[in-house]
Design a protein around this motif. Structure first.
Motif, PDB file in Angstrom:
ATOM      1  N   SER A  95      35.904  25.370  43.076  1.00  0.00           N
ATOM      2  CA  SER A  95      35.142  26.101  44.092  1.00  0.00           C
ATOM      3  C   SER A  95      34.796  27.482  43.562  1.00  0.00           C
ATOM      4  O   SER A  95      35.487  28.027  42.696  1.00  0.00           O
ATOM      5  CB  SER A  95      35.931  26.226  45.403  1.00  0.00           C
ATOM      6  OG  SER A  95      37.109  27.002  45.207  1.00  0.00           O
ATOM      7  N   ALA A  96      33.715  28.025  44.095  1.00  0.00           N
ATOM      8  CA  ALA A  96      33.258  29.364  43.720  1.00  0.00           C
ATOM      9  C   ALA A  96      32.752  30.070  44.964  1.00  0.00           C
ATOM     10  O   ALA A  96      32.111  29.460  45.829  1.00  0.00           O
ATOM     11  CB  ALA A  96      32.154  29.291  42.664  1.00  0.00           C
ATOM     12  N   SER A  97      33.050  31.350  45.063  1.00  0.00           N
ATOM     13  CA  SER A  97      32.597  32.151  46.206  1.00  0.00           C
ATOM     14  C   SER A  97      32.121  33.501  45.705  1.00  0.00           C
ATOM     15  O   SER A  97      32.656  34.042  44.731  1.00  0.00           O
ATOM     16  CB  SER A  97      33.723  32.338  47.229  1.00  0.00           C
ATOM     17  OG  SER A  97      34.821  33.027  46.643  1.00  0.00           O
ATOM     18  N   ASN A 140      33.993  34.615  42.354  1.00  0.00           N
ATOM     19  CA  ASN A 140      35.413  34.270  42.392  1.00  0.00           C
ATOM     20  C   ASN A 140      35.565  32.757  42.241  1.00  0.00           C
ATOM     21  O   ASN A 140      34.975  31.984  42.996  1.00  0.00           O
ATOM     22  CB  ASN A 140      36.040  34.728  43.709  1.00  0.00           C
ATOM     23  CG  ASN A 140      35.996  36.233  43.871  1.00  0.00           C
ATOM     24  OD1 ASN A 140      36.235  36.967  42.919  1.00  0.00           O
ATOM     25  ND2 ASN A 140      35.692  36.704  45.068  1.00  0.00           N
ATOM     26  N   LEU A 141      36.355  32.349  41.273  1.00  0.00           N
ATOM     27  CA  LEU A 141      36.513  30.937  40.934  1.00  0.00           C
ATOM     28  C   LEU A 141      37.936  30.492  41.219  1.00  0.00           C
ATOM     29  O   LEU A 141      38.891  31.263  41.079  1.00  0.00           O
ATOM     30  CB  LEU A 141      36.183  30.706  39.460  1.00  0.00           C
ATOM     31  CG  LEU A 141      34.805  31.172  38.977  1.00  0.00           C
ATOM     32  CD1 LEU A 141      34.688  31.020  37.473  1.00  0.00           C
ATOM     33  CD2 LEU A 141      33.706  30.394  39.687  1.00  0.00           C
ATOM     34  N   GLY A 163      40.034  32.903  38.789  1.00  0.00           N
ATOM     35  CA  GLY A 163      39.219  33.626  37.827  1.00  0.00           C
ATOM     36  C   GLY A 163      38.143  34.438  38.503  1.00  0.00           C
ATOM     37  O   GLY A 163      37.665  34.067  39.588  1.00  0.00           O
ATOM     38  N   VAL A 164      37.784  35.545  37.893  1.00  0.00           N
ATOM     39  CA  VAL A 164      36.690  36.393  38.363  1.00  0.00           C
ATOM     40  C   VAL A 164      35.647  36.429  37.248  1.00  0.00           C
ATOM     41  O   VAL A 164      35.898  36.973  36.169  1.00  0.00           O
ATOM     42  CB  VAL A 164      37.165  37.808  38.710  1.00  0.00           C
ATOM     43  CG1 VAL A 164      35.986  38.664  39.178  1.00  0.00           C
ATOM     44  CG2 VAL A 164      38.249  37.759  39.776  1.00  0.00           C
ATOM     45  N   PHE A 165      34.490  35.837  37.507  1.00  0.00           N
ATOM     46  CA  PHE A 165      33.432  35.699  36.508  1.00  0.00           C
ATOM     47  C   PHE A 165      32.421  36.816  36.704  1.00  0.00           C
ATOM     48  O   PHE A 165      31.795  36.929  37.760  1.00  0.00           O
ATOM     49  CB  PHE A 165      32.772  34.338  36.655  1.00  0.00           C
ATOM     50  CG  PHE A 165      31.655  34.085  35.683  1.00  0.00           C
ATOM     51  CD1 PHE A 165      31.686  34.585  34.403  1.00  0.00           C
ATOM     52  CD2 PHE A 165      30.549  33.332  36.056  1.00  0.00           C
ATOM     53  CE1 PHE A 165      30.657  34.359  33.504  1.00  0.00           C
ATOM     54  CE2 PHE A 165      29.517  33.083  35.174  1.00  0.00           C
ATOM     55  CZ  PHE A 165      29.572  33.606  33.890  1.00  0.00           C
ATOM     56  N   HIS A 166      32.254  37.664  35.668  1.00  0.00           N
ATOM     57  CA  HIS A 166      31.235  38.716  35.668  1.00  0.00           C
ATOM     58  C   HIS A 166      30.034  38.165  34.896  1.00  0.00           C
ATOM     59  O   HIS A 166      30.056  38.097  33.658  1.00  0.00           O
ATOM     60  CB  HIS A 166      31.782  39.985  35.024  1.00  0.00           C
ATOM     61  CG  HIS A 166      33.016  40.512  35.671  1.00  0.00           C
ATOM     62  ND1 HIS A 166      32.999  41.388  36.737  1.00  0.00           N
ATOM     63  CD2 HIS A 166      34.337  40.257  35.424  1.00  0.00           C
ATOM     64  CE1 HIS A 166      34.228  41.673  37.108  1.00  0.00           C
ATOM     65  NE2 HIS A 166      35.059  40.997  36.331  1.00  0.00           N
ATOM     66  N   ARG A 167      29.022  37.782  35.633  1.00  0.00           N
ATOM     67  CA  ARG A 167      27.922  37.050  35.019  1.00  0.00           C
ATOM     68  C   ARG A 167      27.128  37.892  34.028  1.00  0.00           C
ATOM     69  O   ARG A 167      26.707  37.396  32.985  1.00  0.00           O
ATOM     70  CB  ARG A 167      27.001  36.497  36.114  1.00  0.00           C
ATOM     71  CG  ARG A 167      27.672  35.452  36.990  1.00  0.00           C
ATOM     72  CD  ARG A 167      26.681  34.758  37.884  1.00  0.00           C
ATOM     73  NE  ARG A 167      26.082  35.664  38.860  1.00  0.00           N
ATOM     74  CZ  ARG A 167      25.192  35.282  39.773  1.00  0.00           C
ATOM     75  NH1 ARG A 167      24.789  34.016  39.815  1.00  0.00           N
ATOM     76  NH2 ARG A 167      24.701  36.142  40.639  1.00  0.00           N
ATOM     77  N   ASP A 168      26.912  39.163  34.328  1.00  0.00           N
ATOM     78  CA  ASP A 168      26.132  39.996  33.415  1.00  0.00           C
ATOM     79  C   ASP A 168      26.841  40.199  32.083  1.00  0.00           C
ATOM     80  O   ASP A 168      26.232  40.106  31.015  1.00  0.00           O
ATOM     81  CB  ASP A 168      25.841  41.356  34.060  1.00  0.00           C
ATOM     82  CG  ASP A 168      24.714  41.266  35.073  1.00  0.00           C
ATOM     83  OD1 ASP A 168      24.141  40.166  35.209  1.00  0.00           O
ATOM     84  OD2 ASP A 168      24.421  42.282  35.730  1.00  0.00           O
ATOM     85  N   ASP A 173      37.990  37.088  34.042  1.00  0.00           N
ATOM     86  CA  ASP A 173      39.372  37.551  34.183  1.00  0.00           C
ATOM     87  C   ASP A 173      40.186  36.413  34.796  1.00  0.00           C
ATOM     88  O   ASP A 173      39.968  36.034  35.955  1.00  0.00           O
ATOM     89  CB  ASP A 173      39.438  38.797  35.070  1.00  0.00           C
ATOM     90  CG  ASP A 173      38.690  39.969  34.457  1.00  0.00           C
ATOM     91  OD1 ASP A 173      38.692  40.075  33.215  1.00  0.00           O
ATOM     92  OD2 ASP A 173      38.112  40.768  35.217  1.00  0.00           O
ATOM     93  N   LEU A 174      41.113  35.867  34.025  1.00  0.00           N
ATOM     94  CA  LEU A 174      41.909  34.721  34.445  1.00  0.00           C
ATOM     95  C   LEU A 174      43.272  35.180  34.934  1.00  0.00           C
ATOM     96  O   LEU A 174      43.845  36.153  34.423  1.00  0.00           O
ATOM     97  CB  LEU A 174      42.085  33.744  33.277  1.00  0.00           C
ATOM     98  CG  LEU A 174      40.805  33.246  32.599  1.00  0.00           C
ATOM     99  CD1 LEU A 174      41.157  32.376  31.405  1.00  0.00           C
ATOM    100  CD2 LEU A 174      39.944  32.482  33.582  1.00  0.00           C
ATOM    101  N   SER A 175      43.824  34.440  35.901  1.00  0.00           N
ATOM    102  CA  SER A 175      45.159  34.731  36.409  1.00  0.00           C
ATOM    103  C   SER A 175      45.763  33.456  36.991  1.00  0.00           C
ATOM    104  O   SER A 175      45.047  32.604  37.509  1.00  0.00           O
ATOM    105  CB  SER A 175      45.114  35.827  37.483  1.00  0.00           C
ATOM    106  OG  SER A 175      44.338  35.411  38.597  1.00  0.00           O
ATOM    107  N   GLY A 176      47.063  33.360  36.863  1.00  0.00           N
ATOM    108  CA  GLY A 176      47.778  32.220  37.433  1.00  0.00           C
ATOM    109  C   GLY A 176      47.773  31.001  36.536  1.00  0.00           C
ATOM    110  O   GLY A 176      46.776  30.305  36.442  1.00  0.00           O
ATOM    111  N   ASN A 177      48.912  30.756  35.858  1.00  0.00           N
ATOM    112  CA  ASN A 177      49.057  29.564  34.998  1.00  0.00           C
ATOM    113  C   ASN A 177      47.912  29.444  33.987  1.00  0.00           C
ATOM    114  O   ASN A 177      47.265  28.405  33.868  1.00  0.00           O
ATOM    115  CB  ASN A 177      49.143  28.293  35.838  1.00  0.00           C
ATOM    116  CG  ASN A 177      50.347  28.276  36.759  1.00  0.00           C
ATOM    117  OD1 ASN A 177      51.444  28.657  36.352  1.00  0.00           O
ATOM    118  ND2 ASN A 177      50.151  27.853  37.996  1.00  0.00           N
TER     119      ASN A 177
END
Length: 250
Positions: A95-97, A140-141, A163-168, A173-177
């Protein structure tokens, strides 16, 4: 002529009936009035228990200028792109938001005096354009996998819970396992990492534990550089090599 002085006086029947009727009415009222009072009290008690009591609550602290809006969420998403050397990379997630924009607060009113002698409130400065457009570039992924192809053709994949994807910038930024898989068979886990998909590097400053067919390792951080050709483990590191099996016969 008959003497009627010794005869008793007759009571008028109408008065007797009236007295009996008034006596019966009074008796009935003595019984009904207490019953009505008890019924009214019972009704008030039951009604108060059933009716919801709404108590106004005073808000403490600043109030939001606009009502909050929930983020827009999309299931089963995939982002594809190419790095600086035109090599493909991809991100897949369950999922992505994308965060919604927050409307700026209204400008304060002019507090100058009616005669014009008072000082006017300073005009609010406009927000930087980069900050205003930041929400358009952030995604936000949840439960994601990022795949990269290195210059030598090696394949690297990273998995994480969030994960937080900065498209530009092309960074995640990955977190959790967080788990990294390298084409050479090396895999290691950590709590957080940053991946640059456009420049093919990744790094993290959290404790790392990994293994491959040759042994096990532990370190305080890691860095993938030189276009994926070098994996550097930083800080205090520990390496355990497995002894190779001898191929000799009897």
């Amino acid at each position: 002529m008959t003497d009627r002085s010794d005869m008793p006086e007759l009571v008028a029947p109408r008065r007797v009936f009236k007295r009996k009727r008034n006596k019966g009415l009074i008796t009935a009222l003595k019984i009904l009035l207490p019953l009505i009072a008890v019924g009214c009290v019972a009704y008030i008690v039951i009604y108060q228990r059933q009716v919801k009591v709404i108590t106004p609550i005073d808000m403490v602290g600043p109030k939001a200028s606009t009502p909050s809006q929930s983020d827009v969420t999309v299931k089963q998403v995939q982002y594809n792109g190419v790095d600086a050397s035109n090599r493909p990379y991809s991100i897949t997630a369950e999922s992505a938001s994308q965060p919604q924009k927050v409307e700026p607060a209204p400008a304060p009113a002019n507090t100058a005096d009616a005669d014009g002698e008072g000082e006017a409130a300073p005009a609010p400065q406009p927000a930087p354009v980069a900050a205003a457009d930041e929400s358009d570039n952030v995604v936000n992924l949840q439960t994601l996998t990022a795949d990269m192809t290195m210059s030598d053709g090696a394949w690297v994949a990273l998995k994480a819970d969030h994960g937080v994807f900065h498209r530009d910038q092309g960074t995640v930024d990955l977190s959790g396992n967080v788990t990294l898989f390298h084409d050479t068979g090396l895999s290691f886990e950590t709590d957080a990492a940053t991946v640059d998909l456009k420049n093919d590097w990744a790094s993290g400053n959290q404790p790392v534990e990994g293994q491959n067919a040759d042994g096990q390792l532990a370190a305080q951080g890691f860095e993938i550089k030189d276009d994926g050709k070098t994996i550097l483990f930083t800080g205090r590191s520990y390496l355990k090599l497995y002894p190779k099996k001898s191929g000799g016969g009897s």
